[in-house]
Design a protein around this motif. Structure first.
Motif, PDB file in Angstrom:
ATOM      1  N   ALA A  51      -3.426  -8.415 -11.904  1.00 26.56           N
ATOM      2  CA  ALA A  51      -2.102  -7.806 -11.970  1.00 26.56           C
ATOM      3  C   ALA A  51      -1.004  -8.835 -12.185  1.00 26.56           C
ATOM      4  O   ALA A  51      -1.042  -9.936 -11.624  1.00 26.56           O
ATOM      5  CB  ALA A  51      -1.836  -7.022 -10.687  1.00 26.56           C
ATOM      6  N   GLN A  52      -0.036  -8.461 -12.997  1.00 30.13           N
ATOM      7  CA  GLN A  52       1.152  -9.275 -13.255  1.00 30.13           C
ATOM      8  C   GLN A  52       2.378  -8.411 -13.003  1.00 30.13           C
ATOM      9  O   GLN A  52       2.519  -7.344 -13.583  1.00 30.13           O
ATOM     10  CB  GLN A  52       1.149  -9.774 -14.702  1.00 30.13           C
ATOM     11  CG  GLN A  52      -0.036 -10.632 -15.075  1.00 30.13           C
ATOM     12  CD  GLN A  52       0.029 -12.017 -14.456  1.00 30.13           C
ATOM     13  OE1 GLN A  52       1.111 -12.578 -14.291  1.00 30.13           O
ATOM     14  NE2 GLN A  52      -1.118 -12.571 -14.102  1.00 30.13           N
ATOM     15  N   GLY A  53       3.271  -8.887 -12.148  1.00 26.83           N
ATOM     16  CA  GLY A  53       4.476  -8.123 -11.872  1.00 26.83           C
ATOM     17  C   GLY A  53       5.281  -8.769 -10.766  1.00 26.83           C
ATOM     18  O   GLY A  53       4.879  -9.792 -10.194  1.00 26.83           O
ATOM     19  N   CYS A  54       6.427  -8.167 -10.462  1.00 30.42           N
ATOM     20  CA  CYS A  54       7.267  -8.737  -9.402  1.00 30.42           C
ATOM     21  C   CYS A  54       6.657  -8.539  -8.032  1.00 30.42           C
ATOM     22  O   CYS A  54       6.948  -9.287  -7.091  1.00 30.42           O
ATOM     23  CB  CYS A  54       8.678  -8.148  -9.475  1.00 30.42           C
ATOM     24  SG  CYS A  54       8.757  -6.345  -9.526  1.00 30.42           S
ATOM     25  N   TYR A  55       5.806  -7.529  -7.898  1.00 29.87           N
ATOM     26  CA  TYR A  55       4.986  -7.316  -6.715  1.00 29.87           C
ATOM     27  C   TYR A  55       3.894  -6.327  -7.116  1.00 29.87           C
ATOM     28  O   TYR A  55       3.941  -5.750  -8.214  1.00 29.87           O
ATOM     29  CB  TYR A  55       5.798  -6.803  -5.510  1.00 29.87           C
ATOM     30  CG  TYR A  55       6.658  -5.595  -5.801  1.00 29.87           C
ATOM     31  CD1 TYR A  55       6.119  -4.306  -5.812  1.00 29.87           C
ATOM     32  CD2 TYR A  55       8.024  -5.738  -6.057  1.00 29.87           C
ATOM     33  CE1 TYR A  55       6.906  -3.207  -6.082  1.00 29.87           C
ATOM     34  CE2 TYR A  55       8.816  -4.634  -6.335  1.00 29.87           C
ATOM     35  CZ  TYR A  55       8.248  -3.369  -6.336  1.00 29.87           C
ATOM     36  OH  TYR A  55       9.025  -2.281  -6.620  1.00 29.87           O
ATOM     37  N   LEU A  56       2.919  -6.128  -6.267  1.00 29.55           N
ATOM     38  CA  LEU A  56       1.796  -5.244  -6.564  1.00 29.55           C
ATOM     39  C   LEU A  56       1.849  -4.020  -5.666  1.00 29.55           C
ATOM     40  O   LEU A  56       1.976  -4.145  -4.444  1.00 29.55           O
ATOM     41  CB  LEU A  56       0.470  -5.981  -6.350  1.00 29.55           C
ATOM     42  CG  LEU A  56      -0.815  -5.140  -6.396  1.00 29.55           C
ATOM     43  CD1 LEU A  56      -1.018  -4.524  -7.778  1.00 29.55           C
ATOM     44  CD2 LEU A  56      -2.028  -5.997  -6.010  1.00 29.55           C
ATOM     45  N   VAL A  57       1.759  -2.846  -6.263  1.00 27.06           N
ATOM     46  CA  VAL A  57       1.664  -1.585  -5.529  1.00 27.06           C
ATOM     47  C   VAL A  57       0.274  -1.005  -5.747  1.00 27.06           C
ATOM     48  O   VAL A  57      -0.143  -0.800  -6.894  1.00 27.06           O
ATOM     49  CB  VAL A  57       2.727  -0.570  -6.004  1.00 27.06           C
ATOM     50  CG1 VAL A  57       2.520   0.777  -5.310  1.00 27.06           C
ATOM     51  CG2 VAL A  57       4.127  -1.096  -5.737  1.00 27.06           C
ATOM     52  N   VAL A  58      -0.437  -0.776  -4.659  1.00 22.16           N
ATOM     53  CA  VAL A  58      -1.734  -0.107  -4.733  1.00 22.16           C
ATOM     54  C   VAL A  58      -1.563   1.287  -4.145  1.00 22.16           C
ATOM     55  O   VAL A  58      -1.238   1.435  -2.959  1.00 22.16           O
ATOM     56  CB  VAL A  58      -2.822  -0.880  -3.970  1.00 22.16           C
ATOM     57  CG1 VAL A  58      -4.183  -0.223  -4.185  1.00 22.16           C
ATOM     58  CG2 VAL A  58      -2.872  -2.332  -4.417  1.00 22.16           C
ATOM     59  N   VAL A  59      -1.732   2.311  -4.975  1.00 21.28           N
ATOM     60  CA  VAL A  59      -1.563   3.689  -4.542  1.00 21.28           C
ATOM     61  C   VAL A  59      -2.887   4.164  -3.939  1.00 21.28           C
ATOM     62  O   VAL A  59      -3.905   4.250  -4.641  1.00 21.28           O
ATOM     63  CB  VAL A  59      -1.153   4.597  -5.711  1.00 21.28           C
ATOM     64  CG1 VAL A  59      -0.863   6.014  -5.210  1.00 21.28           C
ATOM     65  CG2 VAL A  59       0.061   4.022  -6.439  1.00 21.28           C
ATOM     66  N   GLY A 116       0.848  -1.181   0.000  1.00 21.12           N
ATOM     67  CA  GLY A 116       0.000   0.000   0.000  1.00 21.12           C
ATOM     68  C   GLY A 116       0.889   1.238   0.000  1.00 21.12           C
ATOM     69  O   GLY A 116       1.638   1.467   0.952  1.00 21.12           O
ATOM     70  N   LEU A 117       0.845   2.012  -1.075  1.00 24.73           N
ATOM     71  CA  LEU A 117       1.668   3.217  -1.197  1.00 24.73           C
ATOM     72  C   LEU A 117       0.806   4.432  -0.892  1.00 24.73           C
ATOM     73  O   LEU A 117      -0.228   4.647  -1.534  1.00 24.73           O
ATOM     74  CB  LEU A 117       2.244   3.319  -2.609  1.00 24.73           C
ATOM     75  CG  LEU A 117       3.171   4.510  -2.882  1.00 24.73           C
ATOM     76  CD1 LEU A 117       4.467   4.381  -2.088  1.00 24.73           C
ATOM     77  CD2 LEU A 117       3.480   4.617  -4.371  1.00 24.73           C
ATOM     78  N   THR A 118       1.220   5.236   0.077  1.00 23.46           N
ATOM     79  CA  THR A 118       0.419   6.379   0.465  1.00 23.46           C
ATOM     80  C   THR A 118       1.305   7.569   0.771  1.00 23.46           C
ATOM     81  O   THR A 118       2.532   7.481   0.766  1.00 23.46           O
ATOM     82  CB  THR A 118      -0.478   6.030   1.675  1.00 23.46           C
ATOM     83  OG1 THR A 118      -1.469   7.056   1.856  1.00 23.46           O
ATOM     84  CG2 THR A 118       0.333   5.865   2.951  1.00 23.46           C
ATOM     85  N   TRP A 152      10.342  -0.720 -12.954  1.00 20.31           N
ATOM     86  CA  TRP A 152      11.202  -1.820 -12.518  1.00 20.31           C
ATOM     87  C   TRP A 152      10.451  -3.148 -12.450  1.00 20.31           C
ATOM     88  O   TRP A 152      10.958  -4.115 -11.908  1.00 20.31           O
ATOM     89  CB  TRP A 152      11.814  -1.494 -11.153  1.00 20.31           C
ATOM     90  CG  TRP A 152      12.668  -0.261 -11.166  1.00 20.31           C
ATOM     91  CD1 TRP A 152      13.456   0.184 -12.190  1.00 20.31           C
ATOM     92  CD2 TRP A 152      12.810   0.709 -10.112  1.00 20.31           C
ATOM     93  NE1 TRP A 152      14.077   1.370 -11.849  1.00 20.31           N
ATOM     94  CE2 TRP A 152      13.710   1.712 -10.573  1.00 20.31           C
ATOM     95  CE3 TRP A 152      12.275   0.828  -8.823  1.00 20.31           C
ATOM     96  CZ2 TRP A 152      14.066   2.815  -9.793  1.00 20.31           C
ATOM     97  CZ3 TRP A 152      12.640   1.924  -8.052  1.00 20.31           C
ATOM     98  CH2 TRP A 152      13.521   2.893  -8.526  1.00 20.31           C
ATOM     99  N   GLY A 153       9.246  -3.192 -12.984  1.00 17.00           N
ATOM    100  CA  GLY A 153       8.539  -4.459 -13.119  1.00 17.00           C
ATOM    101  C   GLY A 153       7.394  -4.693 -12.168  1.00 17.00           C
ATOM    102  O   GLY A 153       6.792  -5.774 -12.181  1.00 17.00           O
ATOM    103  N   ALA A 154       7.062  -3.718 -11.350  1.00 13.22           N
ATOM    104  CA  ALA A 154       5.932  -3.881 -10.438  1.00 13.22           C
ATOM    105  C   ALA A 154       4.612  -3.645 -11.163  1.00 13.22           C
ATOM    106  O   ALA A 154       4.547  -2.893 -12.140  1.00 13.22           O
ATOM    107  CB  ALA A 154       6.047  -2.907  -9.264  1.00 13.22           C
ATOM    108  N   ALA A 155       3.567  -4.290 -10.680  1.00 18.92           N
ATOM    109  CA  ALA A 155       2.211  -3.963 -11.117  1.00 18.92           C
ATOM    110  C   ALA A 155       1.709  -2.826 -10.235  1.00 18.92           C
ATOM    111  O   ALA A 155       1.867  -2.876  -9.011  1.00 18.92           O
ATOM    112  CB  ALA A 155       1.301  -5.180 -10.975  1.00 18.92           C
ATOM    113  N   VAL A 156       1.144  -1.796 -10.836  1.00 24.42           N
ATOM    114  CA  VAL A 156       0.682  -0.637 -10.085  1.00 24.42           C
ATOM    115  C   VAL A 156      -0.800  -0.399 -10.361  1.00 24.42           C
ATOM    116  O   VAL A 156      -1.219  -0.331 -11.517  1.00 24.42           O
ATOM    117  CB  VAL A 156       1.484   0.632 -10.440  1.00 24.42           C
ATOM    118  CG1 VAL A 156       0.883   1.857  -9.749  1.00 24.42           C
ATOM    119  CG2 VAL A 156       2.951   0.467 -10.041  1.00 24.42           C
ATOM    120  N   VAL A 157      -1.572  -0.287  -9.282  1.00 25.04           N
ATOM    121  CA  VAL A 157      -2.977   0.100  -9.370  1.00 25.04           C
ATOM    122  C   VAL A 157      -3.123   1.395  -8.579  1.00 25.04           C
ATOM    123  O   VAL A 157      -2.851   1.415  -7.377  1.00 25.04           O
ATOM    124  CB  VAL A 157      -3.902  -0.993  -8.792  1.00 25.04           C
ATOM    125  CG1 VAL A 157      -5.355  -0.527  -8.834  1.00 25.04           C
ATOM    126  CG2 VAL A 157      -3.731  -2.297  -9.551  1.00 25.04           C
TER     127      VAL A 157
END
Length: 215
Positions: A102-110, A5-7, A24-29
């Motif tokens: 989501a597809q990626g090395c990890y998932l970031v939800v903003v 969770g990015l805040t 860098w390969g992350a999935a971002v929502v």
């Protein structure tokens, strides 16, 4: 997938940091992007907003009139609750759908209001805060949006305070007034590398210390 969770407060630089992670390969929502799409012309929130607030809540192009709505919800807490009751469930539905695909090395939800909403904190494995001082926030938002200082301060007052965000942060990316873009990238990359290491453990089902929350 490890879910972050990015805040951060308005003007903190969340979008730029999220852009680094995506490169860098992350999935971002990004829930802010989703909110803008929902309130754009023809967006799913437009007709409910028209029904709740009338045609004065819409701009000439059929989108939500953000200036009018901002003034409305600042003047009337009930109006803010009505708007949130429309927007937040729609944001959640779209975010969930995107996260599950989501597809990626990890998932970031903003999530700008991650702390303010009880829903999000239980859905992420880690919380990352993009941090900066209030004076820098105000200067950036003035430059970006042209809003009056008093308006920016009211928006900031409605958000979690800086120390509240830092108190719950697992990771912090400092982006204060002295931070250059290359330095911000360097700080974000250090966090990215940490998450990549955690991701390896996250996929190891034999490791009981890894929390595997899902949407």
């Amino acid at each position: 997938m490890l879910t972050i969770g990015l805040t951060g407060g308005i003007g903190s630089g969340k979008s730029q940091v999220a852009h680094f992670f995506a490169s860098w390969g992350a999935a971002v929502v990004d829930t802010d992007v989703i909110a803008h799409e929902l309130t754009a012309p023809g967006g799913l929130a437009i007709e409910p907003i028209r029904a709740a607030f009338g045609t004065q809540a819409l701009a000439a192009d059929g989108s939500m009139d953000r200036d009018w709505m901002r003034a409305c919800v600042f003047a009337d807490p009930n109006a803010r609750h009505r708007l949130e009751a429309i927007i937040h469930p729609l944001i959640w539905d779209v975010t969930k759908a995107q996260a599950l695909k989501a597809q990626g090395c990890y998932l970031v939800v903003v999530v700008p209001l991650l702390l303010e909403s009880g829903r999000w904190r239980d859905r992420v494995d880690r919380i990352c805060v993009v941090d900066c001082d209030e004076a820098t926030q105000i200067a950036r938002v003035q430059k970006r949006n042209g809003l009056a200082v008093a308006t920016i301060e009211r928006i900031m007052a409605a958000q979690a305070q800086r120390q509240q965000r830092l108190d719950v942060a697992d990771d912090v990316v400092l982006n204060d007034g002295q931070t250059t873009l290359p330095l911000l990238e360097e700080r974000a990359r250090a966090v990215h590398q940490r998450w990549c290491a955690l991701t390896a453990r996250h996929h190891d089902v034999s490791d009981p210390t890894v929390d595997k929350k899902r949407f």
